[in-house]
Design an enzyme around this catalytic site. Structure first.
Site, PDB file in Angstrom:
ATOM      1  N   SER A 167       0.824  -1.209   0.000  1.00  0.00           N
ATOM      2  CA  SER A 167       0.000   0.000   0.000  1.00  0.00           C
ATOM      3  C   SER A 167       0.859   1.260   0.000  1.00  0.00           C
ATOM      4  O   SER A 167       2.011   1.258   0.452  1.00  0.00           O
ATOM      5  CB  SER A 167      -0.911   0.019   1.226  1.00  0.00           C
ATOM      6  OG  SER A 167      -1.635  -1.185   1.331  1.00  0.00           O
TER       7      SER A 167
HETATM    8  N1  SAH Z   1      -0.302  -5.316   3.963  1.00  0.00           N
HETATM    9  C1  SAH Z   1       0.440  -5.567   2.748  1.00  0.00           C
HETATM   10  C2  SAH Z   1      -0.305  -5.185   1.493  1.00  0.00           C
HETATM   11  C3  SAH Z   1      -1.266  -6.220   1.166  1.00  0.00           C
HETATM   12  S1  SAH Z   1      -1.952  -6.334  -0.443  1.00  0.00           S
HETATM   13  C4  SAH Z   1       1.797  -4.911   2.766  1.00  0.00           C
HETATM   14  O1  SAH Z   1       2.117  -4.173   3.707  1.00  0.00           O
HETATM   15  O2  SAH Z   1       2.567  -5.165   1.839  1.00  0.00           O
HETATM   16  C5  SAH Z   1      -3.271  -7.430   0.025  1.00  0.00           C
HETATM   17  C6  SAH Z   1      -2.840  -8.818   0.386  1.00  0.00           C
HETATM   18  O3  SAH Z   1      -3.986  -9.511   0.837  1.00  0.00           O
HETATM   19  C7  SAH Z   1      -2.295  -9.616  -0.794  1.00  0.00           C
HETATM   20  O4  SAH Z   1      -1.039 -10.114  -0.477  1.00  0.00           O
HETATM   21  C8  SAH Z   1      -3.323 -10.719  -0.975  1.00  0.00           C
HETATM   22  O5  SAH Z   1      -2.764 -11.943  -1.419  1.00  0.00           O
HETATM   23  C9  SAH Z   1      -3.878 -10.859   0.422  1.00  0.00           C
HETATM   24  N2  SAH Z   1      -5.191 -11.469   0.529  1.00  0.00           N
HETATM   25  C10 SAH Z   1      -6.279 -11.337  -0.266  1.00  0.00           C
HETATM   26  N3  SAH Z   1      -7.309 -12.065   0.206  1.00  0.00           N
HETATM   27  C11 SAH Z   1      -6.874 -12.680   1.343  1.00  0.00           C
HETATM   28  C12 SAH Z   1      -7.471 -13.557   2.299  1.00  0.00           C
HETATM   29  N4  SAH Z   1      -8.750 -13.970   2.197  1.00  0.00           N
HETATM   30  N5  SAH Z   1      -6.722 -13.973   3.330  1.00  0.00           N
HETATM   31  C13 SAH Z   1      -5.430 -13.577   3.464  1.00  0.00           C
HETATM   32  N6  SAH Z   1      -4.808 -12.750   2.604  1.00  0.00           N
HETATM   33  C14 SAH Z   1      -5.523 -12.297   1.548  1.00  0.00           C
END
Ligand code: SAH
Length: 233
Positions: free
Chosen positions: A75
């Site tokens: 993000s």
């Molecule tokens: N917090 C992260 C950014 C995350 S992007 C950072 O600091 O880099 C969103 C993430 O959520 C992705 O890696 C995606 O694979 C994950 N995601 C999506 N659906 C999910 C679920 N149901 N359970 C766990 N992770 C999930």
């Protein structure tokens, strides 16, 4: 992280990253109204360039999200800071993060709370995040693989929960896993645009506040969006 055989060049690169971080905090985060000094300190301290692919290191402190593989993104720094501030952490909390991604948000949370459990659905991203966190000596984050739209009941309840992927509705298991007095921050809305929502559990009741517009990658799971081309189970 650029690893030069010349230690002086390496020192200079690290100083440059530190200067970029300082400017990121002042110009992108403080200027937009994030005030919690602990959050600002954490954003100054965590080397964001360590959490992006090596070829993106020069862009790590830009005012934007960046690709991290598997179609996912780290993000924008301001959004990380704002969501963290909305959790109102004081230091002794147990926090659940849904969507580990690069591990950057988890590293920020680790400095502000006692313990962080972070759930990621892609095992490859989870493993890379574990390695990055271990490289930095972060030892109070546990990265687990699963469908975080179901929360992580084994370690519930949580004083704070942050979802870093967008959901069509607040996943009920996350509300259930919120401790009394706890805060849950989650982007809610359509596939491409959402509002940042904070849910607070107070006196056994749930209070919802809606804040700014955001754009997150989708939460894929039982209480998120179904995977494209698959039917919802
Ligand atoms: N917090 C992260 C950014 C995350 S992007 C950072 O600091 O880099 C969103 C993430 O959520 C992705 O890696 C995606 O694979 C994950 N995601 C999506 N659906 C999910 C679920 N149901 N359970 C766990 N992770 C999930």
């Amino acid at each position: 992280m650029p690893d030069s055989p010349d230690p002086e060049a390496n020192d200079a690169a690290q100083r440059d990253f530190a200067a970029q971080r300082e400017s990121m905090v002042t110009n992108q985060i403080e200027m937009r109204g994030v005030r919690d000094p602990r959050v600002l300190d954490a954003m100054r301290a965590v080397p964001r360039h360590h959490f992006v692919p090596a070829f993106q290191a020069a862009s790590a402190y830009h005012d934007a999200p960046l690709p991290i593989g598997q179609g996912q993104t780290i993000s924008q720094p301001y959004i990380v800071a704002l969501m963290t501030e909305m959790l109102e952490l004081e230091g002794d909390e147990r926090v659940l993060e849904v969507g580990t991604g690069s591990g950057y948000q988890a590293a920020i949370l680790a400095r502000l709370a006692a313990e962080v459990i972070s759930v990621e659905r892609f095992a490859a991203l989870a493993q890379e995040a574990r390695e990055r966190l271990a490289d930095l000596g972060v030892d109070n984050v546990q990265v687990v693989v699963g469908d975080g739209s179901l929360g992580w009941p084994e370690a519930a309840p949580y004083d704070a929960i942050v979802v870093t992927a967008a959901s069509p509705e607040v996943p009920p298991p996350l509300e259930e896993q919120l401790a009394e007095g706890g805060r849950l921050v989650v982007p809610i809305g359509q596939r491409w645009t959402q509002s940042l929502v904070r849910v607070r559990r107070k006196g056994g009741r749930l209070k919802r506040e809606t804040t700014i517009s955001v754009a997150f990658v989708p939460l894929i799971g039982a209480h998120g969006w179904q995977q494209r081309g698959e039917t919802r189970l």
